[in-house]
Design a protein around this motif. Sequence first.
Motif, PDB file in Angstrom:
ATOM      1  N   LYS A 198      38.855  28.024  39.753  1.00  0.00           N
ATOM      2  CA  LYS A 198      37.723  28.549  39.766  1.00  0.00           C
ATOM      3  C   LYS A 198      37.527  29.441  40.696  1.00  0.00           C
ATOM      4  CE  LYS A 198      33.256  26.464  40.597  1.00  0.00           C
ATOM      5  NZ  LYS A 198      32.507  24.978  40.607  1.00  0.00           N
ATOM      6  N   ILE A 199      38.018  29.502  41.990  1.00  0.00           N
ATOM      7  CA  ILE A 199      38.111  30.723  43.268  1.00  0.00           C
ATOM      8  C   ILE A 199      38.554  31.942  42.509  1.00  0.00           C
ATOM      9  CG2 ILE A 199      39.184  31.343  45.267  1.00  0.00           C
ATOM     10  CD1 ILE A 199      38.710  28.573  46.510  1.00  0.00           C
ATOM     11  N   LEU A 200      39.794  31.742  41.868  1.00  0.00           N
ATOM     12  CA  LEU A 200      40.434  33.097  41.185  1.00  0.00           C
ATOM     13  C   LEU A 200      39.527  33.622  39.968  1.00  0.00           C
ATOM     14  CD1 LEU A 200      44.154  32.233  40.747  1.00  0.00           C
ATOM     15  CD2 LEU A 200      43.215  33.799  42.320  1.00  0.00           C
ATOM     16  N   ASP A 201      38.887  32.697  39.378  1.00  0.00           N
ATOM     17  CA  ASP A 201      37.648  33.159  38.520  1.00  0.00           C
ATOM     18  C   ASP A 201      36.687  33.835  38.995  1.00  0.00           C
ATOM     19  OD1 ASP A 201      39.150  31.892  36.349  1.00  0.00           O
ATOM     20  OD2 ASP A 201      38.012  30.354  36.073  1.00  0.00           O
ATOM     21  N   GLU A 202      36.290  33.606  40.069  1.00  0.00           N
ATOM     22  CA  GLU A 202      35.236  34.264  41.009  1.00  0.00           C
ATOM     23  C   GLU A 202      35.708  35.617  41.312  1.00  0.00           C
ATOM     24  OE1 GLU A 202      31.916  33.551  44.532  1.00  0.00           O
ATOM     25  OE2 GLU A 202      33.352  32.055  44.099  1.00  0.00           O
ATOM     26  N   ILE A 203      36.748  35.486  42.092  1.00  0.00           N
ATOM     27  CA  ILE A 203      37.368  36.840  42.597  1.00  0.00           C
ATOM     28  C   ILE A 203      37.704  37.856  41.399  1.00  0.00           C
ATOM     29  CG2 ILE A 203      39.476  37.872  43.670  1.00  0.00           C
ATOM     30  CD1 ILE A 203      39.423  35.123  45.249  1.00  0.00           C
ATOM     31  N   SER A 204      38.037  37.193  40.300  1.00  0.00           N
ATOM     32  CA  SER A 204      38.320  38.109  39.242  1.00  0.00           C
ATOM     33  C   SER A 204      37.237  39.028  38.560  1.00  0.00           C
ATOM     34  CB  SER A 204      39.048  37.532  37.965  1.00  0.00           C
ATOM     35  OG  SER A 204      38.267  36.810  37.467  1.00  0.00           O
ATOM     36  N   GLU A 205      35.965  38.553  38.995  1.00  0.00           N
ATOM     37  CA  GLU A 205      34.471  39.109  38.519  1.00  0.00           C
ATOM     38  C   GLU A 205      34.169  40.215  39.480  1.00  0.00           C
ATOM     39  OE1 GLU A 205      31.609  36.156  37.180  1.00  0.00           O
ATOM     40  OE2 GLU A 205      33.377  35.177  36.159  1.00  0.00           O
ATOM     41  N   PHE A 206      34.572  40.104  40.660  1.00  0.00           N
ATOM     42  CA  PHE A 206      34.407  40.999  41.603  1.00  0.00           C
ATOM     43  C   PHE A 206      34.662  42.654  41.253  1.00  0.00           C
ATOM     44  CE2 PHE A 206      34.960  37.771  45.272  1.00  0.00           C
ATOM     45  CZ  PHE A 206      33.714  37.160  44.784  1.00  0.00           C
ATOM     46  N   SER A 207      34.213  43.722  41.769  1.00  0.00           N
ATOM     47  CA  SER A 207      34.399  44.833  41.375  1.00  0.00           C
ATOM     48  C   SER A 207      35.695  45.618  42.008  1.00  0.00           C
ATOM     49  CB  SER A 207      33.025  45.844  41.768  1.00  0.00           C
ATOM     50  OG  SER A 207      33.137  45.952  43.318  1.00  0.00           O
ATOM     51  N   ASP A 208      36.001  44.848  43.303  1.00  0.00           N
ATOM     52  CA  ASP A 208      37.496  44.908  43.757  1.00  0.00           C
ATOM     53  C   ASP A 208      37.960  43.740  44.288  1.00  0.00           C
ATOM     54  OD1 ASP A 208      39.613  46.016  45.314  1.00  0.00           O
ATOM     55  OD2 ASP A 208      38.120  46.839  47.036  1.00  0.00           O
ATOM     56  N   PRO A 209      38.622  43.195  43.264  1.00  0.00           N
ATOM     57  CA  PRO A 209      38.964  41.773  43.722  1.00  0.00           C
ATOM     58  C   PRO A 209      40.335  41.885  44.752  1.00  0.00           C
ATOM     59  CG  PRO A 209      39.400  42.268  41.328  1.00  0.00           C
ATOM     60  CD  PRO A 209      38.785  43.597  41.838  1.00  0.00           C
ATOM     61  N   THR A 210      41.043  42.929  44.862  1.00  0.00           N
ATOM     62  CA  THR A 210      41.957  42.850  45.545  1.00  0.00           C
ATOM     63  C   THR A 210      41.386  42.970  47.025  1.00  0.00           C
ATOM     64  OG1 THR A 210      43.265  44.264  44.374  1.00  0.00           O
ATOM     65  CG2 THR A 210      44.074  44.485  46.719  1.00  0.00           C
ATOM     66  N   SER A 211      40.067  43.358  47.363  1.00  0.00           N
ATOM     67  CA  SER A 211      39.507  43.589  48.675  1.00  0.00           C
ATOM     68  C   SER A 211      39.389  41.850  49.171  1.00  0.00           C
ATOM     69  CB  SER A 211      38.185  43.995  48.559  1.00  0.00           C
ATOM     70  OG  SER A 211      37.525  44.012  49.658  1.00  0.00           O
ATOM     71  N   ALA A 212      38.817  40.997  48.274  1.00  0.00           N
ATOM     72  CA  ALA A 212      38.633  39.710  48.564  1.00  0.00           C
ATOM     73  C   ALA A 212      40.140  39.038  48.658  1.00  0.00           C
ATOM     74  CB  ALA A 212      37.967  38.999  47.471  1.00  0.00           C
ATOM     75  N   LEU A 213      41.028  39.135  47.714  1.00  0.00           N
ATOM     76  CA  LEU A 213      42.471  38.668  47.834  1.00  0.00           C
ATOM     77  C   LEU A 213      43.108  38.998  49.244  1.00  0.00           C
ATOM     78  CD1 LEU A 213      43.780  39.040  44.287  1.00  0.00           C
ATOM     79  CD2 LEU A 213      43.089  36.843  45.091  1.00  0.00           C
ATOM     80  N   THR A 214      42.674  40.406  49.764  1.00  0.00           N
ATOM     81  CA  THR A 214      43.786  40.542  51.070  1.00  0.00           C
ATOM     82  C   THR A 214      42.850  40.191  52.243  1.00  0.00           C
ATOM     83  OG1 THR A 214      42.403  42.728  50.950  1.00  0.00           O
ATOM     84  CG2 THR A 214      44.479  42.609  49.848  1.00  0.00           C
ATOM     85  N   PHE A 215      41.673  39.690  52.183  1.00  0.00           N
ATOM     86  CA  PHE A 215      40.801  39.398  53.497  1.00  0.00           C
ATOM     87  C   PHE A 215      41.443  38.358  54.138  1.00  0.00           C
ATOM     88  CE2 PHE A 215      37.236  37.125  55.452  1.00  0.00           C
ATOM     89  CZ  PHE A 215      37.030  38.246  56.356  1.00  0.00           C
ATOM     90  N   ARG A 216      41.642  38.720  55.567  1.00  0.00           N
ATOM     91  CA  ARG A 216      42.136  37.493  56.334  1.00  0.00           C
ATOM     92  C   ARG A 216      40.951  37.243  57.430  1.00  0.00           C
ATOM     93  NH1 ARG A 216      47.922  38.459  57.049  1.00  0.00           N
ATOM     94  NH2 ARG A 216      48.507  40.143  55.976  1.00  0.00           N
ATOM     95  N   PRO A 217      40.802  35.874  57.839  1.00  0.00           N
ATOM     96  CA  PRO A 217      39.852  35.248  58.594  1.00  0.00           C
ATOM     97  C   PRO A 217      39.983  35.806  59.924  1.00  0.00           C
ATOM     98  CG  PRO A 217      41.368  33.535  58.052  1.00  0.00           C
ATOM     99  CD  PRO A 217      41.798  34.668  57.281  1.00  0.00           C
ATOM    100  N   GLY A 218      41.114  36.260  60.163  1.00  0.00           N
ATOM    101  CA  GLY A 218      41.304  36.911  61.565  1.00  0.00           C
ATOM    102  C   GLY A 218      42.778  37.478  61.667  1.00  0.00           C
ATOM    103  N   PRO A 219      43.156  38.275  62.501  1.00  0.00           N
ATOM    104  CA  PRO A 219      44.298  38.957  62.896  1.00  0.00           C
ATOM    105  C   PRO A 219      45.542  37.880  62.675  1.00  0.00           C
ATOM    106  CG  PRO A 219      42.942  39.531  64.628  1.00  0.00           C
ATOM    107  CD  PRO A 219      42.038  38.471  64.122  1.00  0.00           C
ATOM    108  N   GLY A 220      46.194  38.247  61.787  1.00  0.00           N
ATOM    109  CA  GLY A 220      47.701  37.474  61.867  1.00  0.00           C
ATOM    110  C   GLY A 220      47.284  36.115  60.920  1.00  0.00           C
TER     111      GLY A 220
END
Length: 162
Positions: free
Chosen positions: A21-43
Amino acid sequence: MSIDIATIPELLKFNRAMTLKILDEISEFSDPTSALTFRPGPGRAHIAWQIMHLGITEELFASQRLRSTDSSLTQWFDSYQKGTNASDEIPSIDTIRSVLSESRENVLDAISQITAADLETVPAGLSERGWTNQMALQILCWHEPHHQGQAHLTLNSWKAQQ
């Protein structure tokens, strides 16, 4: 407490539906890679690492921990197993889905070979940890919701910054 092996695939199926369900939601974004690469903090691990880690952990259980067999996913082991640092190289959503599908098929096959009589057996691949088959199955049922929750929280944090 003894578990009912027959319920394990159903629990895993439900858990995977929430991850997909998370992947389905991300795949609908205009820039899925932006979401996939998001880190909650450094490292910290990004969403792609959290989800790929699920597939690779299941593959490790299927090929090395519950039994000993070859794996066609070994190229991902060094990047996504426990203790690895999340790389900046992000697999595509299709690759992530493929890894999740193949590793799930393999872990279900491994689980299908465990009988109730085997639950207290410590497989060779888990002897260092001292985990029985029962403990391994309990860990597998806990592991996906744990990381799926981390991915979900990270996705919500990404959305809040958009």
